[in-house]
Design an enzyme around this catalytic site. Sequence first.
Site, mmCIF file in Angstrom:
data_model
loop_
_atom_site.group_PDB
_atom_site.id
_atom_site.type_symbol
_atom_site.label_atom_id
_atom_site.label_comp_id
_atom_site.label_asym_id
_atom_site.label_seq_id
_atom_site.Cartn_x
_atom_site.Cartn_y
_atom_site.Cartn_z
ATOM 1 C CB CYS A 186 -1.436 -4.945 6.549
ATOM 2 S SG CYS A 186 -3.698 -5.322 6.121
ATOM 3 C CD GLU A 225 -5.217 -1.720 -0.069
ATOM 4 O OE1 GLU A 225 -4.279 -0.824 1.227
ATOM 5 O OE2 GLU A 225 -6.282 -1.180 -0.637
ATOM 6 C CE LYS A 242 8.246 -8.772 -6.765
ATOM 7 N NZ LYS A 242 8.070 -9.982 -5.588
HETATM 8 P P1 NAD Z 1 7.946 -6.145 1.209
HETATM 9 O O1 NAD Z 1 7.423 -4.484 0.465
HETATM 10 O O2 NAD Z 1 8.898 -6.030 1.829
HETATM 11 O O3 NAD Z 1 7.834 -6.574 -0.296
HETATM 12 C C1 NAD Z 1 6.314 -6.950 -0.965
HETATM 13 C C2 NAD Z 1 6.574 -7.345 -1.947
HETATM 14 O O4 NAD Z 1 7.145 -5.542 -3.086
HETATM 15 C C3 NAD Z 1 7.195 -8.177 -2.550
HETATM 16 O O5 NAD Z 1 6.557 -8.697 -3.202
HETATM 17 C C4 NAD Z 1 8.098 -8.042 -2.864
HETATM 18 O O6 NAD Z 1 9.247 -8.352 -3.548
HETATM 19 C C5 NAD Z 1 8.683 -6.485 -3.506
HETATM 20 N N1 NAD Z 1 9.604 -5.708 -3.646
HETATM 21 C C6 NAD Z 1 10.143 -5.122 -2.852
HETATM 22 N N2 NAD Z 1 10.914 -4.308 -3.003
HETATM 23 C C7 NAD Z 1 10.864 -3.217 -4.261
HETATM 24 C C8 NAD Z 1 10.469 -3.071 -5.320
HETATM 25 N N3 NAD Z 1 12.022 -1.353 -5.082
HETATM 26 N N4 NAD Z 1 9.504 -2.471 -6.401
HETATM 27 C C9 NAD Z 1 8.901 -3.085 -6.398
HETATM 28 N N5 NAD Z 1 8.798 -4.083 -5.406
HETATM 29 C C10 NAD Z 1 9.409 -4.863 -4.286
HETATM 30 O O7 NAD Z 1 6.324 -6.275 2.031
HETATM 31 P P2 NAD Z 1 6.700 -7.742 2.423
HETATM 32 O O8 NAD Z 1 7.240 -7.889 4.370
HETATM 33 O O9 NAD Z 1 6.347 -8.496 1.677
HETATM 34 O O10 NAD Z 1 4.872 -7.472 3.775
HETATM 35 C C11 NAD Z 1 5.005 -6.827 4.960
HETATM 36 C C12 NAD Z 1 4.118 -6.066 4.814
HETATM 37 O O11 NAD Z 1 2.997 -5.725 3.504
HETATM 38 C C13 NAD Z 1 3.704 -4.895 6.077
HETATM 39 O O12 NAD Z 1 4.296 -4.066 6.557
HETATM 40 C C14 NAD Z 1 2.387 -5.178 5.686
HETATM 41 O O13 NAD Z 1 1.737 -4.430 7.159
HETATM 42 C C15 NAD Z 1 2.252 -5.126 4.636
HETATM 43 N N6 NAD Z 1 0.721 -5.039 4.022
HETATM 44 C C16 NAD Z 1 -0.056 -3.955 4.113
HETATM 45 C C17 NAD Z 1 -1.496 -4.955 3.881
HETATM 46 C C18 NAD Z 1 -2.102 -4.176 3.647
HETATM 47 O O14 NAD Z 1 -3.213 -4.329 2.418
HETATM 48 N N7 NAD Z 1 -2.636 -2.775 3.577
HETATM 49 C C19 NAD Z 1 -1.933 -5.882 3.585
HETATM 50 C C20 NAD Z 1 -1.031 -7.088 3.494
HETATM 51 C C21 NAD Z 1 0.543 -6.531 4.085
#
Ligand code: NAD
Length: 471
Positions: free
Chosen positions: A276, A242, A169
């Site tokens: 990130c 991650e 997803k």
């Molecule tokens: P997010 O957590 O809002 O969303 C990530 C994904 O999770 C999306 O596909 C979203 O639809 C899904 N999601 C949302 N609620 C959910 C739930 N309750 N259960 C399961 N899935 C759910 O994150 P974002 O805003 O898309 O991304 C930004 C964040 O990601 C930042 O905090 C960044 O640091 C982190 N990030 C981490 C890495 C890493 O490798 N550590 C890499 C990229 C981004």
Amino acid sequence: MKNTPYSLTIDGKRVFCAETAPALNPATEQPICNVPLASREHLEQAVAAARAALPGWANSAIAERQFRVSRLGDLIEQNQEAFIDLLITEQGKSRAGAQWEIGGSIHWLREIAKQSLEEQVSSQGDVEVVTRHVPIGVIGAITPWNFPLLLAVWKIAPALVTGNTMVLKPSPHTPLCTLWFGELAQQVLPPGVLNVLSGGNELGQWITEHPAIGKISFTGSTATGRHVMQSAAVNLKRLTLELGGNDPAIVLPDVDAKAIAKDLFWAAFANSAQFCVACKRLYVHEDVYQDVARELTAYAKNVKVGNGIEADTQLGPLQNRMQFEKVSQLLEASQAAGLTFLLGGKPIQQPGYFIPITLVDNPPEDSRVVAEEAFGPVLPLLKYRDIDEVIARANDTPYGLAATVWGKDIVKAEQVARRIEAGTVWINQAHVFAPDIAFGGHKHSGLGIENSLHGLAEYCNVQTIMRKVLP
Ligand code: NAD
């Protein structure tokens, strides 16, 4: 660019949905196209297809799986320019940024396709002990919006090479490259091995709760990561998380400020700081603070912010309105708190989610701009005097994703690096990733590893077989 309508991919087939939502170009706020919204029924179909495909895929020869995963890289390469344009349009990044991500996706598929985990055999008296890695089953993969295709590939490649099948997803903000990739992938994968569903956050929740999914591989925020972990407890799913970071950079007093200004800038601002592992707190020794502040500001002033589709754009907008508002509020709070700006500080009044490059001059350590992951182009520069003091400040965060240390004396720099609580510490460089380099967060930045053989092993259960020959 792809011009047919976007669809889900379930059991090797394109599936259209009654419900759709518009995808917006973040540089213009104009609609690009409609995106299908998967229902619970679609998820059930996708999980059933992934389960049905599992025995055939898991029991196929690894060389066969490696070949097909490598072919996935060819499919992107055959459409490379179209993927780059689509990524710029849906995510907002610059052309150079999109080239890096699409080129990286091809590279990762091909390189992870060369990896394998060999069986190990040892003897214990008259018993032979075989340790092998077996696939977990159906993997639920959930990705964010900053590097939509590359971060999906980081999951698809190791999961499929090790014999798992997948329901993937993408983020609701950036589903297009992933949906298109899922569609193309059916040319080389058996039906059901890779199913791609777009939908809202609730779809993510349903995936994490699903009893027939054996593992969740999630990249996203720490807040969502906690929800994922809770839901996944239902059937003791395996997890790779991650998550977010608030990465420190420590600049030692022996640096040449002019020589490192460019690298420091990109360490913090690449992908409009929606990274990130972006440097989010820049600690500079007081002896070189003024020099670094001056050189970084001078470099930043010449960086072109704009629509990524224009050839000279170096930094694009933020990806979505929610993130734009979050960063705008952080700027307002910083203005209200009386912080001093070396550059930027006020949202740009134009269509699109543009935030100017913002450098904040030595704000208090407890200000929001230091304590929070901005995930936007706002960087606090912080003065320090003593190395023990700055290491304590760098580590004083619930996060532990990555960090950088900058200094001419490499021995001293490494001594500092070894004291930082983070999964990766780069010295005199940033954002260096490779398919064979382990990457993962400490503390609230995550659980488990992506990339390298450690990453491959995350998609496996370990099985021990002990054989004793009867007399
Ligand atoms: P997010 O957590 O809002 O969303 C990530 C994904 O999770 C999306 O596909 C979203 O639809 C899904 N999601 C949302 N609620 C959910 C739930 N309750 N259960 C399961 N899935 C759910 O994150 P974002 O805003 O898309 O991304 C930004 C964040 O990601 C930042 O905090 C960044 O640091 C982190 N990030 C981490 C890495 C890493 O490798 N550590 C890499 C990229 C981004």
